[in-house]
Design a protein around this motif. Structure first.
Motif, PDB file in Angstrom:
ATOM      1  N   ASN A 255      27.612   5.495   4.435  1.00 37.62           N
ATOM      2  CA  ASN A 255      27.890   6.841   4.334  1.00 37.62           C
ATOM      3  C   ASN A 255      28.803   7.402   5.450  1.00 37.62           C
ATOM      4  O   ASN A 255      29.800   8.330   5.070  1.00 37.62           O
TER       5      ASN A 255
ATOM      6  N   LYS B  48      31.584   5.897   6.596  1.00 34.56           N
ATOM      7  CA  LYS B  48      32.891   5.420   5.986  1.00 34.56           C
ATOM      8  C   LYS B  48      33.409   6.403   5.025  1.00 34.56           C
ATOM      9  O   LYS B  48      34.413   6.975   5.110  1.00 34.56           O
ATOM     10  N   LYS B  49      32.345   6.720   3.933  1.00 31.38           N
ATOM     11  CA  LYS B  49      32.744   7.891   3.051  1.00 31.38           C
ATOM     12  C   LYS B  49      33.122   9.214   3.349  1.00 31.38           C
ATOM     13  O   LYS B  49      34.092  10.104   3.271  1.00 31.38           O
ATOM     14  N   GLN B  50      32.203   9.541   4.712  1.00 32.88           N
ATOM     15  CA  GLN B  50      32.578  10.767   5.307  1.00 32.88           C
ATOM     16  C   GLN B  50      33.822  10.748   5.998  1.00 32.88           C
ATOM     17  O   GLN B  50      34.333  11.689   5.882  1.00 32.88           O
TER      18      GLN B  50
ATOM     19  N   LYS C 101      36.293   9.112   5.098  1.00 29.82           N
ATOM     20  CA  LYS C 101      37.593   9.028   4.282  1.00 29.82           C
ATOM     21  C   LYS C 101      37.776  10.115   3.780  1.00 29.82           C
ATOM     22  O   LYS C 101      39.133  10.844   3.448  1.00 29.82           O
ATOM     23  N   GLY C 102      36.711  11.083   3.453  1.00 33.59           N
ATOM     24  CA  GLY C 102      36.682  12.410   2.900  1.00 33.59           C
ATOM     25  C   GLY C 102      37.709  13.315   4.079  1.00 33.59           C
ATOM     26  O   GLY C 102      38.315  13.978   3.483  1.00 33.59           O
ATOM     27  N   LEU C 103      37.001  13.068   5.358  1.00 28.83           N
ATOM     28  CA  LEU C 103      37.592  13.951   6.243  1.00 28.83           C
ATOM     29  C   LEU C 103      39.253  13.954   6.712  1.00 28.83           C
ATOM     30  O   LEU C 103      39.908  14.717   6.635  1.00 28.83           O
ATOM     31  N   LYS C 104      39.442  12.416   6.337  1.00 33.30           N
ATOM     32  CA  LYS C 104      41.012  12.104   6.502  1.00 33.30           C
ATOM     33  C   LYS C 104      41.710  12.689   5.296  1.00 33.30           C
ATOM     34  O   LYS C 104      42.891  13.208   5.454  1.00 33.30           O
ATOM     35  N   LYS C 105      41.177  12.872   4.063  1.00 35.97           N
ATOM     36  CA  LYS C 105      41.849  13.330   2.731  1.00 35.97           C
ATOM     37  C   LYS C 105      42.007  14.839   3.230  1.00 35.97           C
ATOM     38  O   LYS C 105      42.957  15.588   2.774  1.00 35.97           O
ATOM     39  N   LYS C 106      40.861  15.422   3.804  1.00 32.57           N
ATOM     40  CA  LYS C 106      41.055  16.973   3.854  1.00 32.57           C
ATOM     41  C   LYS C 106      42.042  17.225   5.019  1.00 32.57           C
ATOM     42  O   LYS C 106      42.889  18.006   4.757  1.00 32.57           O
TER      43      LYS C 106
END
Length: 100
Positions: A42, A44-46, A48-53
């Motif tokens: 969880n 790592k997913k979070q 990854k998502g924040l890096k994309k943002k």
């Protein structure tokens, strides 16, 4: 605690250590090797998502880092760019050399 020489201890000493661990309610050893895999997943997913943002926000704000371009509008640029051919010219010259 952890005893690196556990097998070298006598049976009485091992039993005393185990009894003390039971009394304190703790476990011994280095650990069972288990980790919180679902929790790590969880996080790592979070991340990854924040890096994309962050990357998307950086793309949406062009020129935020290039404040020096705005200051020097009157002066001519020293960057020749592709005025002398650039990469395309270089690749053409390589192709000519290979065909000869």
């Amino acid at each position: 605690g952890y005893y690196p020489n556990w097998k070298q201890l006598s049976r009485e000493d091992q039993k005393a250590v185990l009894a003390e661990r039971d009394r304190l309610g703790t476990k011994g050893g280095k650990g069972d090797g288990k980790t919180n895999k679902p929790q790590q997943k969880n996080w790592k997913k979070q991340v990854k998502g924040l890096k994309k943002k962050i990357a998307a926000l950086k793309r949406k704000t062009p020129g935020a880092d290039s404040s020096d371009d705005e200051d020097d509008k009157d002066e001519p640029s020293n960057d020749a760019g592709n005025a002398f051919g650039g990469r395309t010219e270089k690749s053409k010259s390589k192709k000519k050399k290979q065909s000869n």
